[in-house]
Design an enzyme around this catalytic site. Structure first.
Site, PDB file in Angstrom:
ATOM      1  N   LYS A  34       0.845  -1.209   0.000  1.00 50.55           N
ATOM      2  CA  LYS A  34       0.000   0.000   0.000  1.00 50.55           C
ATOM      3  C   LYS A  34       0.880   1.259   0.000  1.00 50.55           C
ATOM      4  CE  LYS A  34      -3.667  -2.386   2.542  1.00 50.55           C
ATOM      5  NZ  LYS A  34      -4.406  -2.571   3.791  1.00 50.55           N
ATOM      6  N   GLN A  58      -4.070  -1.338  10.009  1.00 48.33           N
ATOM      7  CA  GLN A  58      -4.077  -2.658   9.383  1.00 48.33           C
ATOM      8  C   GLN A  58      -4.699  -3.696  10.325  1.00 48.33           C
ATOM      9  OE1 GLN A  58      -3.378  -3.210   6.252  1.00 48.33           O
ATOM     10  NE2 GLN A  58      -3.611  -5.426   6.294  1.00 48.33           N
ATOM     11  N   ASP A 118     -10.363   3.481   4.843  1.00 52.54           N
ATOM     12  CA  ASP A 118     -10.786   2.079   4.797  1.00 52.54           C
ATOM     13  C   ASP A 118     -12.311   1.945   4.757  1.00 52.54           C
ATOM     14  OD1 ASP A 118      -8.938   0.006   4.654  1.00 52.54           O
ATOM     15  OD2 ASP A 118      -8.286   0.288   6.738  1.00 52.54           O
TER      16      ASP A 118
END
Ligand code: GUN
Length: 315
Positions: A68, A112, A135
């Site tokens: 990412k 994460q 997200d």
């Protein structure tokens, strides 16, 4: 885009599915984003910024975060990782997120998952400021998605929608089956697939959607899949979706990703779909790897630019 390859098999002409090239599509999207980000900076804005938090040493999570960050840097996003060891307490993690929430130089925040130990992931996701939640996991963003409002959509779900749109796969009035009901993947995909395309978010796709999950009996899963024009599967169960379950010409989007050891003792990544057999019947299919995975990273970059643009308009 829908060019089928004809081939001969046991005397009968068959159609080989169109292989959806997620890697090429992701590159196309990242190239577009790079241009948009440069124009955004040329208007006098600072580069969009992304902060990824990772807790613990899970090797797969570290690889995902590295990918990412690299993708972000490639498109011109200022991206860094905040690494903490597994002894970090939930309160310390929440304090770290809060400090990013109030930092005007940060546009996007990503924690994460999974988090180690007994951390409350829902509480952590709800700590990220909704306007920086690239997200799309914050309860406010989830709620807005369910109400057809403009919001941050989880990158994997957005990747699936973007694949369908860019490959011009019609969803209007079609039968779609989503296999897997996770809150971060199956649920948002089902939400966008079934909702009204005329609403404010412009994400609705007007399909008739069936959600199957671990308690759907095998014969019912087969029944629903055989009737589906589009199957989207996200279970992590290799070869769950077999050729006998496919309506000829259907579109198959495989979000599953599992590391297995083959007969030769080699490890490899596979999806939920029996790719070799299903690709002889489907109209279009995503491979694993190289399908949804690269697209997910590209759509996270899309969300980060969106966050920067919205915050710049607000300030
Ligand atoms: N772990 C697996 N997928 C994801 C994702 O999309 N976002 C975050 N934050 N963690 C993940």
């Amino acid at each position: 885009m829908r060019s089928h390859t004809y081939y001969e098999s046991m005397g009968a002409a068959r159609i080989m599915a169109q292989i959806i090239d997620g890697k090429a599509l992701a590159k196309e999207i990242k190239d577009e984003l790079k241009t948009k980000i440069q124009s955004y900076i040329n208007l006098g804005n600072r580069a969009p910024s992304l902060r990824c938090i990772i807790v613990g040493e899970d090797p797969a999570s570290h690889t995902y975060v590295r990918n990412k960050i690299q993708a972000a840097i490639d498109v011109g996003i200022d991206a860094t990782t905040l690494k903490y060891d597994a002894t970090l307490s939930e309160d310390e993690l929440i304090a770290a997120i809060n400090s990013l929430n109030t930092d005007n130089n940060v546009d996007g925040i990503l924690v994460q998952l999974p988090l180690p130990g007994k951390m409350d992931e829902r509480k952590v996701c709800n700590t990220v400021a909704p306007e920086k939640d690239v997200d799309g996991f914050h309860i406010t963003n989830v709620g807005q998605l369910c109400l057809d409002m403009p919001t941050f959509v989880p990158a994997t779900a957005l990747a699936v929608v973007e694949i369908l749109k860019r490959y011009k796969i019609d969803t209007f009035g079609r039968n779609a089956v989503v296999v897997g009901r996770s809150k971060n993947v199956g649920m948002p995909i089902a939400m966008m697939l079934h909702s009204d395309g005329k609403h404010d978010s412009k994400l609705g796709m007007d399909a008739t959607v069936t959600v199957c999950h671990r308690y759907t009996p095998a014969e019912q899963l087969e029944f629903f899949c055989r009737n589906a024009d589009i199957i989207i599967t996200a279970t992590g169960v290799p070869k769950l979706i077999k050729a006998t379950m496919i309506k000829p010409g259907a579109t198959i989007i495989d979000v599953g990703i599992t590391r297995i050891t083959d007969e030769q003792g080699k490890t490899k990544l596979v999806g939920d779909v029996d790719y070799e057999e299903v690709s002889k019947i489907a109209g279009a299919i995503t491979p694993v790897p190289g399908g949804v995975g690269p697209m997910t990273v590209a759509m996270l970059m899309h969300n980060t630019l969106q966050a920067a643009q919205r915050l710049a308009r607000k300030n």
